[in-house]
Design an enzyme around this catalytic site. Structure first.
Site, short mmCIF file in Angstrom:
data_model
loop_
_atom_site.label_atom_id
_atom_site.label_comp_id
_atom_site.label_asym_id
_atom_site.label_seq_id
_atom_site.Cartn_x
_atom_site.Cartn_y
_atom_site.Cartn_z
N ALA A 24 0.81 -1.22 0.00
CA ALA A 24 0.00 0.00 0.00
C ALA A 24 0.85 1.28 0.00
O ALA A 24 0.48 2.27 -0.64
CB ALA A 24 -0.94 0.00 1.20
N HIS A 122 -2.91 -9.62 -5.75
CA HIS A 122 -4.29 -9.48 -5.24
C HIS A 122 -5.27 -9.05 -6.32
O HIS A 122 -6.37 -8.62 -6.00
CB HIS A 122 -4.31 -8.50 -4.06
CG HIS A 122 -3.54 -9.00 -2.87
ND1 HIS A 122 -3.03 -8.16 -1.91
CD2 HIS A 122 -3.18 -10.25 -2.51
CE1 HIS A 122 -2.39 -8.89 -0.99
NE2 HIS A 122 -2.46 -10.15 -1.34
#
Ligand code: ZN
Length: 243
Positions: A24, A122
């Site tokens: 992130a 992901h």
């Protein structure tokens, strides 16, 4: 700091195969907030009454698709986000070295920066498929759906190709990631707390002779395995590294 950068430069110079493993923190400079941060957790909880792990689980998606898509559209999609210095420097690195990027982010910013060899662990918000007929849809089809739940013309629900909690990672991507990590000379882990499994356990596949560098503001549970830890901005550090 200067000494650390010099060590990193040496690692970079002598490496042929490099893996960049990003989380992130790679996208926060593109104004995509880390919803796992303290502020993000609080916000999600006060707005929905449950944690993000619950909302982003396969079970919740199945039984509360309306709330799932409300959360997903508000907190997971940043359509206008642009690549930052980290993504752009990776574009330069791939011109000099054999680089494979393993991305935990689903925002597609690596592709926007023209990064090649990106393994999206992901998934991506840019790929969406009808659960019933398999038709593929763009991000806009999900954003602009008339109902909060996006539907295919066949009536099926359009599911984003992102890995939810309780779902397993794509086996092919996982195997390619393990191969990349085990054959790299230099592994740069950046902007991730290395708390999310199984992604976090991937670095255990590293070759003992390779170097592991962690660039993250906070310490991580894997710090003991690192040859070098840099608590600095990712884009700035990468830029210095290739100078
Ligand atoms: Zn369909």
């Amino acid at each position: 700091m200067n000494n650390d950068i010099n060590i990193l430069k040496e690692y970079y110079k002598s490496a042929n195969k490099i893996v960049f493993f990003g989380g992130a923190g790679v996208s926060t400079a593109s104004n995509i907030p880390d919803f796992r941060s303290e502020k993000g957790l609080y916000q999600v909880h006060s707005e929905y009454g449950v944690s993000y792990e619950v909302i982003l689980s396969h079970t919740y998606y199945k039984y509360h698709p309306d709330i799932f898509f409300d959360f997903y559209k508000k907190h997971m999609i940043y359509k206008d986000a642009l690549p930052n210095k980290a993504h752009l420097t990776l574009t330069k690195i791939q011109e000099e070295k054999n680089l494979i990027i393993i991305a935990q982010n689903i925002d597609g910013l690596h592709q926007k920066a023209n990064n090649k060899n990106v393994l999206e662990l992901h998934g991506s918000i840019h790929r969406n498929y009808c659960e019933k007929c398999g038709a593929s849809y763009s991000l806009n089809a999900v954003i602009n759906s008339i109902n909060i739940i996006p539907h295919c013309h066949c009536g099926g629900t359009i599911k984003p190709d992102v890995v939810l909690y309780e779902e397993s990672l794509n086996q092919d991507i996982l195997e390619k990631s393990i191969n990349a990590i085990s054959s790299a000379d230099l592994i740069i882990v950046a902007g991730t707390s290395l708390n999310v499994y199984p992604a976090a356990s991937l670095i255990r596949y590293k070759n003992p002779s390779s170097k592991l560098v962690i660039i993250n503001y906070q310490s991580t549970p894997q710090d003991e395995y690192a040859d070098l830890i840099i608590h600095e901005d990712i884009g700035k550090t990468l830029e210095e590294m290739i100078k």
